[in-house]
Design a protein around this motif. Structure first.
Motif, short mmCIF file in Angstrom:
data_model
loop_
_atom_site.label_atom_id
_atom_site.label_comp_id
_atom_site.label_asym_id
_atom_site.label_seq_id
_atom_site.Cartn_x
_atom_site.Cartn_y
_atom_site.Cartn_z
N PRO A 16 0.83 -1.21 0.00
CA PRO A 16 0.00 0.00 0.00
C PRO A 16 0.86 1.25 0.00
O PRO A 16 1.85 1.34 0.74
CB PRO A 16 -0.79 -0.13 1.31
CG PRO A 16 -0.78 -1.58 1.63
CD PRO A 16 0.53 -2.10 1.13
N GLY A 17 0.48 2.19 -0.84
CA GLY A 17 1.21 3.46 -0.91
C GLY A 17 2.34 3.46 -1.91
O GLY A 17 3.07 4.45 -2.02
N TYR A 20 1.80 6.54 -7.00
CA TYR A 20 1.18 7.86 -6.90
C TYR A 20 -0.19 7.82 -7.56
O TYR A 20 -0.32 7.74 -8.79
CB TYR A 20 2.06 8.91 -7.58
CG TYR A 20 1.53 10.32 -7.48
CD1 TYR A 20 1.82 11.10 -6.36
CD2 TYR A 20 0.75 10.88 -8.49
CE1 TYR A 20 1.34 12.40 -6.25
CE2 TYR A 20 0.28 12.18 -8.38
CZ TYR A 20 0.57 12.93 -7.27
OH TYR A 20 0.09 14.21 -7.16
N ARG A 21 -1.24 7.88 -6.72
CA ARG A 21 -2.61 7.93 -7.22
C ARG A 21 -3.36 9.10 -6.60
O ARG A 21 -4.59 9.15 -6.61
CB ARG A 21 -3.34 6.62 -6.92
CG ARG A 21 -2.71 5.39 -7.59
CD ARG A 21 -3.55 4.15 -7.37
NE ARG A 21 -4.85 4.24 -8.04
CZ ARG A 21 -5.83 3.33 -7.88
NH1 ARG A 21 -5.63 2.28 -7.09
NH2 ARG A 21 -6.97 3.49 -8.51
N SER A 22 -2.61 10.05 -6.06
CA SER A 22 -3.23 11.18 -5.37
C SER A 22 -4.12 12.00 -6.29
O SER A 22 -5.14 12.54 -5.85
CB SER A 22 -2.13 12.07 -4.77
OG SER A 22 -1.29 11.33 -3.91
N VAL A 423 -0.16 6.02 1.98
CA VAL A 423 -1.09 4.88 2.04
C VAL A 423 -2.53 5.38 1.96
O VAL A 423 -3.36 4.82 1.22
CB VAL A 423 -0.87 4.07 3.34
CG1 VAL A 423 -1.94 2.99 3.49
CG2 VAL A 423 0.51 3.44 3.35
N LEU A 424 -2.84 6.44 2.68
CA LEU A 424 -4.19 6.99 2.67
C LEU A 424 -4.57 7.52 1.29
O LEU A 424 -5.70 7.34 0.83
CB LEU A 424 -4.31 8.11 3.71
CG LEU A 424 -4.13 7.69 5.18
CD1 LEU A 424 -4.07 8.93 6.07
CD2 LEU A 424 -5.26 6.77 5.63
N LEU A 425 -3.61 8.16 0.63
CA LEU A 425 -3.90 8.78 -0.67
C LEU A 425 -3.99 7.76 -1.80
O LEU A 425 -4.31 8.13 -2.93
CB LEU A 425 -2.83 9.83 -0.99
CG LEU A 425 -2.89 11.10 -0.14
CD1 LEU A 425 -1.68 11.98 -0.39
CD2 LEU A 425 -4.17 11.87 -0.39
N GLN A 426 -3.71 6.50 -1.51
CA GLN A 426 -3.86 5.46 -2.52
C GLN A 426 -5.09 4.59 -2.25
O GLN A 426 -5.44 3.72 -3.05
CB GLN A 426 -2.60 4.58 -2.58
CG GLN A 426 -2.53 3.67 -3.81
CD GLN A 426 -1.28 2.81 -3.82
OE1 GLN A 426 -0.21 3.27 -3.43
NE2 GLN A 426 -1.39 1.55 -4.23
N LYS A 436 -10.23 12.96 6.78
CA LYS A 436 -10.13 14.11 7.68
C LYS A 436 -9.76 13.67 9.10
O LYS A 436 -8.94 14.31 9.76
CB LYS A 436 -11.44 14.88 7.71
CG LYS A 436 -11.70 15.76 6.50
CD LYS A 436 -12.97 16.55 6.66
CE LYS A 436 -12.91 17.52 7.82
NZ LYS A 436 -14.12 18.34 7.94
N ASP A 437 -10.37 12.60 9.56
CA ASP A 437 -10.05 12.11 10.91
C ASP A 437 -8.56 11.78 11.04
O ASP A 437 -7.93 12.09 12.06
CB ASP A 437 -10.89 10.87 11.22
CG ASP A 437 -12.38 11.19 11.41
OD1 ASP A 437 -12.71 12.36 11.63
OD2 ASP A 437 -13.21 10.25 11.31
N GLN A 438 -8.01 11.15 10.00
CA GLN A 438 -6.60 10.80 10.01
C GLN A 438 -5.71 12.05 9.98
O GLN A 438 -4.67 12.12 10.65
CB GLN A 438 -6.27 9.89 8.83
CG GLN A 438 -6.93 8.53 8.86
CD GLN A 438 -6.36 7.63 9.95
OE1 GLN A 438 -5.21 7.77 10.34
NE2 GLN A 438 -7.16 6.72 10.44
N MET A 439 -6.12 13.05 9.20
CA MET A 439 -5.34 14.28 9.10
C MET A 439 -5.36 15.08 10.40
O MET A 439 -4.36 15.70 10.78
CB MET A 439 -5.85 15.14 7.94
CG MET A 439 -5.61 14.56 6.55
SD MET A 439 -3.86 14.21 6.19
CE MET A 439 -3.77 12.46 6.55
#
Length: 508
Positions: A16-17, A20-22, A423-426, A436-439
Motif C-alpha cells: 500500500p502506498g 502515486y494515485r493522489s 497509504v491513505l492517498l492510494q 479528515k479524521d486521520q489528518m
C-alpha cells in the motif's frame, strides 16, 4: 535516497502506498472537499500544546579563562562554506565556535560556488557584515581579510594556506589535537570544505557561541531584510480575514529535486524521459551504475518522495484549514507549475509567492541569486502562524529551530507523516470524513512534537542545536523578541573563558 543495491529489489505483492494515485483521489473526493468549509479551524487556535519553560538562566559565565585570553590569539582561521543558504549558515555558526575553541581570529567566511545552487553571492550580500563583526567582538574577533603580510607570504593565493579537510562531525579533541598545533605554528589555517564539520556535543560555552551566532550575529543584509519585511506586511494585509495570520509551506517540487529523488508521479512516459535527462545532465552516470537499481515504489512507501502541491493541499484541507486561508508558498521553480499548482489553487485560492507579492522591479536584483531568494522565503516563513515542511533539508531544520527559539519552545510546524499519508492517498475506498479524521490526528501529532525538547546531558548532545536550540540557547531569549534585529543579551565577558574550559572538559 534514490537508488539501492540490486539485492534490495524483491518481487512480491504491491505494498500500500507504492504508487502515486493522489490525482485520482483528488478527483474522486473533490466535491466533498469543495463543499466542506463549515468547520474550518481558526489559525489562532491551531496550536493547543504549550511548553512550560524552565526558569531562564544567564548564559554560561566564568572568569577562569581571562589569563589565557590576555596572551592574544593563536592565528587566523579561514573557512569555505559550501552548500545552499542554510548549509552555509551552519558552517558560519560552526566556524565561530571553532574559532572560539582555538582562540583564533576568524576571517569573514567565504562561500563556495556550487554547480547546483549556482549563486556567486558573498557573505556581505546575504548578511550584515558589520553587525556580525560587532556582535561577536567581545567573544571572537572577526576580520574582513587576512593581513597583507600573511597574504604576501602565501603569494596572495588562499589555496597556499595550510588546508585541512576535516571529517564530518569532528570532535573537540580532533581540533585541539590536530588543528590547534598547526595553527600555532603557521599562524593561519584554512578549513575547506566546511559545513557540518563540528560535533554537536561540545562544551556549553562553545555551544553558546553557536547560539549567539545563529540568533543574534547573523542578521540578513539591509536589502534582503527590507524587502522580506515588506513581503511579510503584504501577507498580513492579504490575511485580514484570518486576523493577519497565514500559513507558509516549504515546497520541494523543483525539477532537480524530483529527478534526484527518483520518485514517479502522474506524468507517464514523458515525465520519465524528462527526469532521466535531468539526472544524466546533473549527476552524469551516478544513476546508471550496474549494481544499483532505481526503486521509486520503495522510496514512496518509506516517505522519501517530495509531496506534490496537490498532496499538500489535500492534507491541509483534511486538517481543517478552510479555503479562505492565506498561504505563502516558499519554493524554487516548480516542475510543470501550471499543471501541478492548479489543484492546490482550487483548494486554496489565496495562494501567494514572493513573485506574486513583489514587483518585477523589486525582485530584479535577486535574479540568479538562489541564496538571496531563499533568504526572502526564510523570513516570510519565520513570521507565519503555521509552517509546513514537506521534505527534509537544512531550510526546514533551521527554520523549525528558529521558530522554537522565538515562539516559547514551540516550532509551530506541521511535519507530515509521509509514510502514513501515501497509504491513505492510494486508498480509493476511503471517504473524505475518514481521511479528515486521520489528518486531524496528524496535526495533533505535529502539535505535540512541536514542543519536544531533546534530553541533553552534559557533553552528550546527539540532536542538532540548530533544530532544537533549547535548552542551551534559552539564555538568549527575550520577552520582546525582534525577529530581524536582535540585540545581544550576553554580558561583555561571559564567553571569555571558552577555550580554557573546553580544554579542561576535553583533556587530550
Amino acid at each position: 535516497m534514490c537508488v539501492g543495491p540490486f539485492s534490495a529489489y524483491v518481487s512480491g505483492p504491491t505494498l500500500p502506498g507504492s504508487f502515486y494515485r493522489s490525482h485520482e483521489m483528488f478527483r474522486r473526493l473533490w466535491r466533498d472537499i469543495e463543499a466542506d468549509n463549515s468547520s474550518a479551524i481558526e489559525l489562532s487556535s491551531v496550536w493547543k500544546f504549550k511548553r512550560r519553560l524552565k526558569e531562564q538562566r544567564p548564559c554560561p559565565n566564568s572568569t577562569a579563562g581571562r589569563c589565557f585570553e590576555s596572551s592574544g590569539s593563536n592565528g587566523y582561521l579561514i573557512i569555505e562554506a559550501n552548500g545552499g543558504l542554510n548549509q552555509q549558515r551552519s558552517a558560519i555558526c560552526n566556524a565561530v565556535a571553532v574559532a572560539g575553541l582555538l582562540n583564533a581570529i576568524l576571517v569573514i567566511p567565504q562561500f563556495d560556488f556550487h554547480n547546483v545552487w549556482r549563486d556567486p553571492s558573498e557573505f556581505g550580500d546575504i548578511y550584515d557584515e558589520d553587525h556580525f563583526i560587532a556582535t561577536l567582538e567581545d567573544y571572537v574577533k572577526v576580520v574582513k581579510k587576512l593581513p597583507e603580510a600573511l597574504m604576501e607570504r602565501h603569494d596572495y593565493n588562499i589555496t597556499n594556506v595550510p588546508t585541512f579537510r576535516v571529517q564530518a562531525w569532528a570532535s573537540v579533541n580532533y581540533y585541539l589535537g590536530e588543528v590547534y598545533p598547526v595553527l600555532q605554528k603557521q599562524g593561519v589555517i584554512r578549513l575547506a570544505p566546511f559545513a557540518n564539520r563540528l560535533a554537536m556535543n561540545v562544551p556549553p560555552h562553545i555551544q553558546s557561541l553557536r547560539c549567539l551566532t545563529n540568533y543574534e550575529a547573523l542578521r540578513f543584509s539591509s536589502p534582503i531584510s527590507t524587502l522580506a519585511n515588506e513581503l511579510v506586511n503584504r501577507m498580513i494585509e492579504k490575511s485580514s480575514g484570518t486576523g493577519g495570520k497565514y500559513v507558509s509551506i516549504h515546497l520541494r517540487f523543483e525539477e532537480d529535486m524530483l529527478a534526484f529523488s527518483c520518485c514517479v508521479y502522474d506524468g507517464g512516459k514523458a515525465e520519465k524521459t524528462e527526469m532521466d535527462l535531468v539526472r544524466e545532465k546533473g549527476w552524469k552516470g551516478k544513476f546508471k551504475r550496474k549494481d544499483h537499481i532505481i526503486l521509486p515504489s520503495l522510496n514512496r512507501i518509506t516517505g522519501k518522495c517530495p509531496l506534490s502541491p496537490l498532496e499538500v493541499g489535500m492534507m491541509l484541507r483534511g486538517m481543517g484549514f478552510g479555503n479562505d486561508t492565506s498561504i505563502y508558498l516558499a519554493s524554487g521553480k516548480i516542475y510543470q507549475a501550471g499543471r501541478h499548482l492548479a489543484p492546490l489553487l482550487k483548494m486554496f485560492p489565496h495562494l501567494h509567492t514572493k513573485e506574486s507579492l513583489a514587483t518585477p522591479e523589486e525582485l530584479a536584483i535577486y535574479k540568479g541569486f538562489s541564496s538571496r531568494l531563499a533568504a526572502l522565503d526564510y523570513i516570510v516563513c519565520l513570521s507565519s502562524e503555521v509552517f509546513v515542511t514537506t521534505q527534509g533539508g537544512n531550510f526546514p531544520h533551521f527554520l523549525m529551530g528558529h521558530r522554537r527559539f522565538l515562539y516559547d519552545g514551540h516550532a509551530k510546524t506541521i511535519m507530515p507523516d509521509k509514510r502514513k499519508l501515501v497509504v491513505l492517498l492510494q486508498d480509493m475506498g476511503l471517504s473524505w470524513k475518514a481521511f479528515k479524521d486521520q489528518m486531524k490526528e496528524m496535526l495533533n501529532e505535529s502539535d505535540r512534537k512541536g514542543i519536544m525538547v531533546p534530553r541533553v546531558r552534559k557533553l552528550n548532545r546527539k540532536t542538532s542545536v540548530y533544530t532544537y536550540p533549547l535548552p542551551e540557547c534559552r539564555c538568549l531569549q527575550k520577552s520582546d523578541k525582534n525577529l530581524m534585529n536582535p540585540n545581544s543579551t550576553f554580558s561583555n565577558y561571559q564567553l571569555k573563558s571558552m577555550r580554557h574550559e573546553a580544554r579542561q572538559a576535553f583533556q587530550l
